[in-house]
Design a protein around this motif. Structure first.
Motif, PDB file in Angstrom:
ATOM      1  N   GLU A   1       0.823  -1.213   0.000  1.00 21.46           N
ATOM      2  CA  GLU A   1       0.000   0.000   0.000  1.00 21.46           C
ATOM      3  C   GLU A   1       0.857   1.262   0.000  1.00 21.46           C
ATOM      4  N   LYS A   2       2.023   1.180   0.601  1.00 18.36           N
ATOM      5  CA  LYS A   2       2.925   2.331   0.637  1.00 18.36           C
ATOM      6  C   LYS A   2       3.879   2.363  -0.563  1.00 18.36           C
ATOM      7  N   GLY A   3       3.764   1.366  -1.449  1.00 19.97           N
ATOM      8  CA  GLY A   3       4.566   1.354  -2.668  1.00 19.97           C
ATOM      9  C   GLY A   3       5.926   0.686  -2.557  1.00 19.97           C
ATOM     10  N   TYR A   4       6.148  -0.041  -1.485  1.00 23.30           N
ATOM     11  CA  TYR A   4       7.425  -0.737  -1.289  1.00 23.30           C
ATOM     12  C   TYR A   4       7.386  -2.141  -1.877  1.00 23.30           C
ATOM     13  N   ASN A   5       8.566  -2.652  -2.235  1.00 22.81           N
ATOM     14  CA  ASN A   5       8.715  -4.053  -2.611  1.00 22.81           C
ATOM     15  C   ASN A   5       8.797  -4.832  -1.302  1.00 22.81           C
ATOM     16  N   GLU A   6       7.746  -5.573  -0.998  1.00 30.02           N
ATOM     17  CA  GLU A   6       7.651  -6.211   0.317  1.00 30.02           C
ATOM     18  C   GLU A   6       8.756  -7.236   0.572  1.00 30.02           C
ATOM     19  N   ILE A   7       9.188  -7.940  -0.461  1.00 29.27           N
ATOM     20  CA  ILE A   7      10.256  -8.933  -0.288  1.00 29.27           C
ATOM     21  C   ILE A   7      11.561  -8.244   0.107  1.00 29.27           C
ATOM     22  N   ASN A   8      11.931  -7.202  -0.633  1.00 28.63           N
ATOM     23  CA  ASN A   8      13.172  -6.478  -0.324  1.00 28.63           C
ATOM     24  C   ASN A   8      13.149  -5.909   1.090  1.00 28.63           C
ATOM     25  N   GLN A   9      12.006  -5.354   1.485  1.00 24.18           N
ATOM     26  CA  GLN A   9      11.906  -4.757   2.810  1.00 24.18           C
ATOM     27  C   GLN A   9      11.980  -5.817   3.909  1.00 24.18           C
ATOM     28  N   LEU A  10      11.306  -6.932   3.709  1.00 22.33           N
ATOM     29  CA  LEU A  10      11.346  -8.006   4.711  1.00 22.33           C
ATOM     30  C   LEU A  10      12.738  -8.614   4.829  1.00 22.33           C
ATOM     31  N   VAL A  11      13.400  -8.819   3.696  1.00 22.21           N
ATOM     32  CA  VAL A  11      14.767  -9.356   3.733  1.00 22.21           C
ATOM     33  C   VAL A  11      15.679  -8.385   4.476  1.00 22.21           C
ATOM     34  N   GLY A  12      15.551  -7.106   4.172  1.00 26.90           N
ATOM     35  CA  GLY A  12      16.363  -6.102   4.875  1.00 26.90           C
ATOM     36  C   GLY A  12      16.138  -6.145   6.369  1.00 26.90           C
ATOM     37  N   TYR A  13      14.897  -6.243   6.769  1.00 28.33           N
ATOM     38  CA  TYR A  13      14.587  -6.307   8.199  1.00 28.33           C
ATOM     39  C   TYR A  13      15.125  -7.585   8.833  1.00 28.33           C
ATOM     40  N   ILE A  14      14.877  -8.725   8.201  1.00 29.88           N
ATOM     41  CA  ILE A  14      15.300 -10.000   8.782  1.00 29.88           C
ATOM     42  C   ILE A  14      16.824 -10.089   8.871  1.00 29.88           C
ATOM     43  N   MET A  15      17.510  -9.608   7.849  1.00 31.55           N
ATOM     44  CA  MET A  15      18.976  -9.684   7.847  1.00 31.55           C
ATOM     45  C   MET A  15      19.619  -8.714   8.849  1.00 31.55           C
ATOM     46  N   SER A  16      19.077  -7.512   8.951  1.00 37.62           N
ATOM     47  CA  SER A  16      19.720  -6.489   9.775  1.00 37.62           C
ATOM     48  C   SER A  16      19.111  -6.330  11.164  1.00 37.62           C
ATOM     49  N   GLY A  17      17.827  -6.640  11.284  1.00 37.65           N
ATOM     50  CA  GLY A  17      17.146  -6.396  12.547  1.00 37.65           C
ATOM     51  C   GLY A  17      16.677  -4.954  12.689  1.00 37.65           C
ATOM     52  N   ASP A  18      16.902  -4.152  11.661  1.00 37.36           N
ATOM     53  CA  ASP A  18      16.520  -2.743  11.690  1.00 37.36           C
ATOM     54  C   ASP A  18      15.044  -2.604  11.326  1.00 37.36           C
ATOM     55  N   PRO A  19      14.201  -2.220  12.274  1.00 38.68           N
ATOM     56  CA  PRO A  19      12.770  -2.096  11.986  1.00 38.68           C
ATOM     57  C   PRO A  19      12.448  -0.966  11.013  1.00 38.68           C
ATOM     58  N   GLY A  20      13.427  -0.129  10.719  1.00 39.64           N
ATOM     59  CA  GLY A  20      13.233   0.950   9.759  1.00 39.64           C
ATOM     60  C   GLY A  20      12.912   0.453   8.358  1.00 39.64           C
ATOM     61  N   TYR A  21      13.194  -0.804   8.077  1.00 41.00           N
ATOM     62  CA  TYR A  21      12.855  -1.385   6.780  1.00 41.00           C
ATOM     63  C   TYR A  21      11.343  -1.593   6.628  1.00 41.00           C
ATOM     64  N   ILE A  22      10.629  -1.600   7.745  1.00 39.40           N
ATOM     65  CA  ILE A  22       9.193  -1.874   7.727  1.00 39.40           C
ATOM     66  C   ILE A  22       8.440  -0.583   8.033  1.00 39.40           C
ATOM     67  N   SER A  23       7.519  -0.252   7.161  1.00 40.84           N
ATOM     68  CA  SER A  23       6.693   0.944   7.332  1.00 40.84           C
ATOM     69  C   SER A  23       5.851   0.837   8.601  1.00 40.84           C
ATOM     70  N   SER A  24       5.564   1.979   9.185  1.00 40.36           N
ATOM     71  CA  SER A  24       4.675   1.986  10.345  1.00 40.36           C
ATOM     72  C   SER A  24       3.200   2.018   9.914  1.00 40.36           C
ATOM     73  N   HIS A  25       2.966   2.086   8.608  1.00 36.90           N
ATOM     74  CA  HIS A  25       1.605   2.106   8.063  1.00 36.90           C
ATOM     75  C   HIS A  25       0.820   0.891   8.558  1.00 36.90           C
ATOM     76  N   ASN A  26      -0.386   1.134   9.060  1.00 32.47           N
ATOM     77  CA  ASN A  26      -1.260   0.071   9.602  1.00 32.47           C
ATOM     78  C   ASN A  26      -0.579  -0.767  10.685  1.00 32.47           C
ATOM     79  N   ASP A  27       0.308  -0.141  11.437  1.00 30.97           N
ATOM     80  CA  ASP A  27       1.031  -0.790  12.548  1.00 30.97           C
ATOM     81  C   ASP A  27       1.895  -1.974  12.093  1.00 30.97           C
ATOM     82  N   ALA A  28       2.320  -1.956  10.832  1.00 28.38           N
ATOM     83  CA  ALA A  28       3.124  -3.069  10.298  1.00 28.38           C
ATOM     84  C   ALA A  28       4.411  -3.258  11.097  1.00 28.38           C
ATOM     85  N   ARG A  29       5.073  -2.174  11.456  1.00 30.26           N
ATOM     86  CA  ARG A  29       6.331  -2.279  12.205  1.00 30.26           C
ATOM     87  C   ARG A  29       6.104  -2.902  13.577  1.00 30.26           C
ATOM     88  N   ILE A  30       5.064  -2.494  14.240  1.00 26.45           N
ATOM     89  CA  ILE A  30       4.752  -3.053  15.567  1.00 26.45           C
ATOM     90  C   ILE A  30       4.447  -4.545  15.446  1.00 26.45           C
TER      91      ILE A  30
END
Length: 90
Positions: free
Chosen positions: A39-68
């Motif tokens: 919905e925010k226009g991100y490639n969900e696979i790239n963002q999830l891989v970035g988050y899983i590999m780094s642990g940085d929650p900044g890869y996940i949008s806060s839209h609809n509480d996705a980051r939480i």
């Protein structure tokens, strides 16, 4: 219903699998996060891989509480569930 029928129903035990519950929770969370990322226009696979590999929650949008939602589950659990699902289909 007589008392003997009621007692039989009460005595029956329902079995729950922690693995199934955990897999279901991870799957529904990933689905919700992917929808929010799209919905925010991100490639969900790239963002999830970035988050899983780094642990940085900044890869996940806060839209609809996705980051939480995604940070409420251990990254190792997400990887475990994804691998179990993948390997079971081999």
């Amino acid at each position: 219903m007589d008392n003997s029928s009621e007692n039989k129903e009460i005595e029956q035990t329902t079995l729950y699998s922690i693995d199934e519950f955990e897999s279901s929770l991870v799957a529904s969370t990933l689905k919700e996060v992917c929808i929010a990322l799209k919905e925010k226009g991100y490639n969900e696979i790239n963002q999830l891989v970035g988050y899983i590999m780094s642990g940085d929650p900044g890869y996940i949008s806060s839209h609809n509480d996705a980051r939480i939602k995604i940070t409420s589950i251990e990254r190792s659990t997400i990887i475990e569930v994804l691998l179990k699902n993948y390997v079971s289909k081999l």
